[in-house]
Design a protein around this motif. Sequence first.
Motif, mmCIF file in Angstrom:
data_model
loop_
_atom_site.group_PDB
_atom_site.id
_atom_site.type_symbol
_atom_site.label_atom_id
_atom_site.label_comp_id
_atom_site.label_asym_id
_atom_site.label_seq_id
_atom_site.Cartn_x
_atom_site.Cartn_y
_atom_site.Cartn_z
ATOM 1 N N LYS A 14 0.829 -1.207 0.000
ATOM 2 C CA LYS A 14 0.000 0.000 0.000
ATOM 3 C C LYS A 14 0.862 1.255 0.000
ATOM 4 O O LYS A 14 0.590 2.207 -0.734
ATOM 5 C CB LYS A 14 -0.927 0.020 1.232
ATOM 6 C CG LYS A 14 -2.211 -0.723 1.040
ATOM 7 C CD LYS A 14 -3.273 -0.446 2.087
ATOM 8 C CE LYS A 14 -2.796 -0.241 3.471
ATOM 9 N NZ LYS A 14 -3.870 -0.192 4.485
ATOM 10 N N LYS A 15 1.909 1.259 0.828
ATOM 11 C CA LYS A 15 2.784 2.427 0.892
ATOM 12 C C LYS A 15 3.511 2.643 -0.433
ATOM 13 O O LYS A 15 3.674 3.778 -0.893
ATOM 14 C CB LYS A 15 3.785 2.292 2.035
ATOM 15 C CG LYS A 15 3.152 2.479 3.391
ATOM 16 C CD LYS A 15 4.154 2.353 4.500
ATOM 17 C CE LYS A 15 3.459 2.497 5.844
ATOM 18 N NZ LYS A 15 4.376 2.375 6.960
ATOM 19 N N ARG A 65 1.028 4.094 -2.908
ATOM 20 C CA ARG A 65 0.761 5.490 -2.590
ATOM 21 C C ARG A 65 1.931 6.366 -3.028
ATOM 22 O O ARG A 65 1.751 7.431 -3.614
ATOM 23 C CB ARG A 65 0.530 5.630 -1.079
ATOM 24 C CG ARG A 65 -0.396 6.757 -0.724
ATOM 25 C CD ARG A 65 -0.731 6.823 0.752
ATOM 26 N NE ARG A 65 -1.311 5.608 1.263
ATOM 27 C CZ ARG A 65 -0.955 5.020 2.400
ATOM 28 N NH1 ARG A 65 -0.035 5.558 3.166
ATOM 29 N NH2 ARG A 65 -1.512 3.904 2.802
ATOM 30 N N LYS A 66 3.147 5.897 -2.776
ATOM 31 C CA LYS A 66 4.342 6.658 -3.154
ATOM 32 C C LYS A 66 4.440 6.780 -4.670
ATOM 33 O O LYS A 66 4.742 7.852 -5.197
ATOM 34 C CB LYS A 66 5.582 5.967 -2.589
ATOM 35 C CG LYS A 66 6.852 6.731 -2.781
ATOM 36 C CD LYS A 66 8.002 6.040 -2.098
ATOM 37 C CE LYS A 66 9.284 6.820 -2.239
ATOM 38 N NZ LYS A 66 10.397 6.179 -1.574
ATOM 39 N N HIS A 81 1.971 6.612 -6.796
ATOM 40 C CA HIS A 81 0.882 7.475 -7.258
ATOM 41 C C HIS A 81 1.267 8.939 -7.083
ATOM 42 O O HIS A 81 1.046 9.765 -7.968
ATOM 43 C CB HIS A 81 -0.401 7.163 -6.495
ATOM 44 C CG HIS A 81 -1.548 8.040 -6.870
ATOM 45 N ND1 HIS A 81 -2.177 7.952 -8.092
ATOM 46 C CD2 HIS A 81 -2.165 9.036 -6.206
ATOM 47 C CE1 HIS A 81 -3.126 8.858 -8.157
ATOM 48 N NE2 HIS A 81 -3.151 9.535 -7.018
ATOM 49 N N LYS A 82 1.852 9.251 -5.928
ATOM 50 C CA LYS A 82 2.274 10.632 -5.660
ATOM 51 C C LYS A 82 3.336 11.067 -6.666
ATOM 52 O O LYS A 82 3.306 12.170 -7.192
ATOM 53 C CB LYS A 82 2.823 10.736 -4.241
ATOM 54 C CG LYS A 82 3.162 12.154 -3.819
ATOM 55 C CD LYS A 82 3.799 12.193 -2.450
ATOM 56 C CE LYS A 82 2.767 12.127 -1.369
ATOM 57 N NZ LYS A 82 3.342 12.294 -0.021
#
Length: 115
Positions: free
Chosen positions: A75-76, A79-80, A82-83
Amino acid sequence: MNDHFADIFTETACPSQDQLLAYVEGKLSPAERHNVELHLQDCDLCSEAVEGLSAIQEKDKIPGWLREAKWNVLKKLRRKNHKRRKQDFYLFIGIVALVIILLAIGLYWAYHFSR
């Protein structure tokens, strides 16, 4: 490149997580147990993993914890990524806008000074 590191990403003979857990729980056959013990003599990483697994009182919960930890890491990472993609998109839009503005200024000057 140093030959010592040439095969750093090849698969090792380390036991799997399931094998190490079975070793700690005493569920391996004598032959499998012997092979794991031979490996533990030479591999500090696996030795420390076994030491850590041995310290856990509720061994039946370890597989669930491992799945949860893997899921949290994934998940992290998502998210990273995607950012990062979002930042790259904004950078791209900024560059395109700058190029359009510079072209407009260039066309204006060319038109204005050609008269």
